[in-house]
Scaffold this motif. Structure first.
Motif, PDB file in Angstrom:
ATOM      1  N   GLN A  87      42.134  32.959  46.345  1.00 12.28           N
ATOM      2  CA  GLN A  87      42.507  33.584  47.604  1.00 12.28           C
ATOM      3  C   GLN A  87      43.580  32.727  48.257  1.00 12.28           C
ATOM      4  OE1 GLN A  87      41.430  36.521  49.152  1.00 12.28           O
ATOM      5  NE2 GLN A  87      43.058  36.078  50.624  1.00 12.28           N
ATOM      6  N   ARG A 147      45.154  37.829  46.813  1.00 17.31           N
ATOM      7  CA  ARG A 147      44.056  37.311  46.015  1.00 17.31           C
ATOM      8  C   ARG A 147      44.377  37.533  44.551  1.00 17.31           C
ATOM      9  NH1 ARG A 147      37.600  38.739  45.556  1.00 17.31           N
ATOM     10  NH2 ARG A 147      38.388  40.580  44.453  1.00 17.31           N
ATOM     11  N   THR A 151      34.946  36.404  35.897  1.00 20.60           N
ATOM     12  CA  THR A 151      36.194  36.476  36.650  1.00 20.60           C
ATOM     13  C   THR A 151      36.301  35.324  37.643  1.00 20.60           C
ATOM     14  OG1 THR A 151      36.204  38.883  36.452  1.00 20.60           O
ATOM     15  CG2 THR A 151      37.635  37.929  38.116  1.00 20.60           C
ATOM     16  N   TYR A 190      38.890  33.642  40.853  1.00 18.88           N
ATOM     17  CA  TYR A 190      39.764  34.128  41.914  1.00 18.88           C
ATOM     18  C   TYR A 190      40.519  32.978  42.577  1.00 18.88           C
ATOM     19  CZ  TYR A 190      36.486  38.004  41.438  1.00 18.88           C
ATOM     20  OH  TYR A 190      35.698  39.003  40.934  1.00 18.88           O
ATOM     21  N   SER A 241      43.297  37.273  40.575  1.00 18.08           N
ATOM     22  CA  SER A 241      42.092  37.349  39.754  1.00 18.08           C
ATOM     23  C   SER A 241      42.409  36.866  38.353  1.00 18.08           C
ATOM     24  CB  SER A 241      41.573  38.791  39.686  1.00 18.08           C
ATOM     25  OG  SER A 241      41.200  39.260  40.958  1.00 18.08           O
ATOM     26  N   GLY A 285      47.110  40.298  40.262  1.00 19.54           N
ATOM     27  CA  GLY A 285      47.068  40.241  41.714  1.00 19.54           C
ATOM     28  C   GLY A 285      48.329  39.728  42.372  1.00 19.54           C
ATOM     29  N   ARG A 319      34.653  31.793  41.789  1.00 19.55           N
ATOM     30  CA  ARG A 319      34.397  32.425  40.507  1.00 19.55           C
ATOM     31  C   ARG A 319      33.111  33.229  40.590  1.00 19.55           C
ATOM     32  NH1 ARG A 319      34.296  27.865  36.277  1.00 19.55           N
ATOM     33  NH2 ARG A 319      33.664  29.543  34.861  1.00 19.55           N
TER      34      ARG A 319
END
Length: 121
Positions: free
Chosen positions: A80, A17, A76, A78, A19, A6, A70
């Protein structure tokens, strides 16, 4: 294995964002952290989240701009990132650990390869 993705080149004020996809482990067993390392600097903590997602915590530099989350069903995590600044330029790493949700990189045993974020002014 952790795969961070990302990253990219953006302008100041933009959003990204990141990942972090986990495989080969039970993702929900681990706390997750995001760290970053800028050129010529030491790696630093950015954000962390407990295995359940209930507890989140941030470096002062990330508070109010970054959000960690998450999805355990998707294995996964994340990050942001909003209102990006040139000083956010770094390689961002995700990590998993089971020694407590902390800011210390020593408590994270598993690391991804990193994804580069470059913020131009």
């Amino acid at each position: 294995q952790l795969q961070a993705s990302g990253g990219g080149l953006v302008q100041s004020g933009d959003s990204l964002r990141l990942s972090c996809a986990a495989s080969g482990r039970t993702f929900s067993n681990y706390n997750m952290g995001w760290f970053r390392q800028a050129p010529g600097k030491e790696r630093e903590f950015v954000a962390g989240i407990s295995w359940s997602g209930v507890i989140t915590f941030y470096a002062d530099s990330a508070k109010g701009r970054f959000t960690i989350s998450r999805d355990n069903a998707k294995n996964t995590g994340y990050l942001q990132m909003n209102s990006l600044k040139p000083e956010d330029t770094a390689v961002y790493y995700c990590a998993l650990g089971d020694l407590g949700a902390t800011r210390s990189s020593d408590n994270y045993a598993y690391w991804g390869q990193g994804t580069l974020v470059t913020v131009s002014s």
